[in-house]
Design a protein around this motif. Structure first.
Motif, PDB file in Angstrom:
ATOM      1  N   ASP A   7       0.410  -1.085   0.024  1.00 53.34           N
ATOM      2  CA  ASP A   7      -0.183   0.118   0.034  1.00 53.34           C
ATOM      3  C   ASP A   7       0.850   1.517  -0.407  1.00 53.34           C
ATOM      4  OD1 ASP A   7       0.510  -0.120   2.755  1.00 53.34           O
ATOM      5  OD2 ASP A   7      -1.213  -0.300   3.695  1.00 53.34           O
ATOM      6  N   VAL A   8       2.095   0.806   0.939  1.00 56.52           N
ATOM      7  CA  VAL A   8       2.861   3.061   0.614  1.00 56.52           C
ATOM      8  C   VAL A   8       4.168   1.987   1.249  1.00 56.52           C
ATOM      9  CG1 VAL A   8       2.097   3.076   3.575  1.00 56.52           C
ATOM     10  CG2 VAL A   8       3.556   4.466   2.138  1.00 56.52           C
ATOM     11  N   ALA A   9       4.908   2.926   0.711  1.00 54.89           N
ATOM     12  CA  ALA A   9       6.856   2.726   0.746  1.00 54.89           C
ATOM     13  C   ALA A   9       6.735   3.911   1.763  1.00 54.89           C
ATOM     14  CB  ALA A   9       7.537   2.656  -0.579  1.00 54.89           C
ATOM     15  N   ASP A  10       7.395   4.004   2.962  1.00 50.28           N
ATOM     16  CA  ASP A  10       6.824   4.510   3.912  1.00 50.28           C
ATOM     17  C   ASP A  10       8.595   4.872   4.117  1.00 50.28           C
ATOM     18  OD1 ASP A  10       6.632   6.976   5.541  1.00 50.28           O
ATOM     19  OD2 ASP A  10       5.176   6.155   6.866  1.00 50.28           O
ATOM     20  N   THR A  11       8.502   3.999   5.526  1.00 47.27           N
ATOM     21  CA  THR A  11      10.264   4.087   5.405  1.00 47.27           C
ATOM     22  C   THR A  11      11.174   2.961   4.556  1.00 47.27           C
ATOM     23  OG1 THR A  11       9.829   1.993   7.479  1.00 47.27           O
ATOM     24  CG2 THR A  11       9.624   4.123   7.914  1.00 47.27           C
ATOM     25  N   GLY A  12      10.788   2.120   3.945  1.00 49.43           N
ATOM     26  CA  GLY A  12      10.755   1.287   3.322  1.00 49.43           C
ATOM     27  C   GLY A  12      11.280  -0.125   3.245  1.00 49.43           C
ATOM     28  N   ARG A  13      11.264   0.279   5.256  1.00 46.29           N
ATOM     29  CA  ARG A  13      11.727  -1.353   5.760  1.00 46.29           C
ATOM     30  C   ARG A  13      11.091  -3.007   5.243  1.00 46.29           C
ATOM     31  NH1 ARG A  13      11.880   2.074   9.984  1.00 46.29           N
ATOM     32  NH2 ARG A  13      10.006   1.453  11.021  1.00 46.29           N
ATOM     33  N   THR A  14       9.642  -2.359   4.690  1.00 45.25           N
ATOM     34  CA  THR A  14       9.363  -4.125   4.936  1.00 45.25           C
ATOM     35  C   THR A  14       9.411  -4.411   3.338  1.00 45.25           C
ATOM     36  OG1 THR A  14       6.690  -3.233   5.738  1.00 45.25           O
ATOM     37  CG2 THR A  14       7.022  -5.030   4.051  1.00 45.25           C
ATOM     38  N   LEU A  15       9.462  -3.385   2.338  1.00 46.62           N
ATOM     39  CA  LEU A  15      10.271  -3.199   1.079  1.00 46.62           C
ATOM     40  C   LEU A  15      11.782  -3.572   0.634  1.00 46.62           C
ATOM     41  CD1 LEU A  15       7.829  -1.195  -0.458  1.00 46.62           C
ATOM     42  CD2 LEU A  15       7.327  -3.445  -0.819  1.00 46.62           C
TER      43      LEU A  15
END
Length: 116
Positions: free
Chosen positions: A67-75
């Motif tokens: 849904d969102v690349a906010d910090t990017g840690r998940t991706l």
């Protein structure tokens, strides 16, 4: 923190735009995968729209959606290995998606599938 309410109509429109942009790349994928919880609904939508399987776990040729690349840690673990798409991208993210539709500012995005 200020909130931005992202509506179903906006989400549907953005998914159609992501589909168009993914098709324009000419790339083929063995399936689509989204990290639970934020990526699961967009992954299901893209699976149907692109007529590719929804995968239980990603492979190197999987379309990754969140849904969102906010910090990017998940991706981050998929960066440089998979094609990544998101609805929102925040400039602070350590991952820049291959396709993103909306720029996230500093407000909290409330997605239509989230309860408040």
């Amino acid at each position: 923190m200020e909130k931005h309410y992202y509506m179903w109509e906006q989400f549907d429109s953005d998914i159609r735009e992501i589909v168009r942009l993914v098709k324009e790349t000419g790339k083929t994928f063995d399936g689509v995968w989204g990290p639970p919880r934020g990526g699961l609904i967009p992954a299901v939508m893209l699976s149907h729209a692109l007529d590719i399987p929804l995968l239980v776990k990603p492979t190197p040729n999987t379309l990754i959606v969140d849904d969102v690349a906010d910090t990017g840690r998940t991706l981050d673990q998929y960066k440089g290995k998979n094609f990544i798409v998101t609805s929102f991208y925040h400039r602070q993210s350590i991952v820049v998606p291959d396709i993103w539709i909306r720029e996230k500012k500093d407000e909290w995005v409330v997605f239509p599938w989230e309860s408040e």
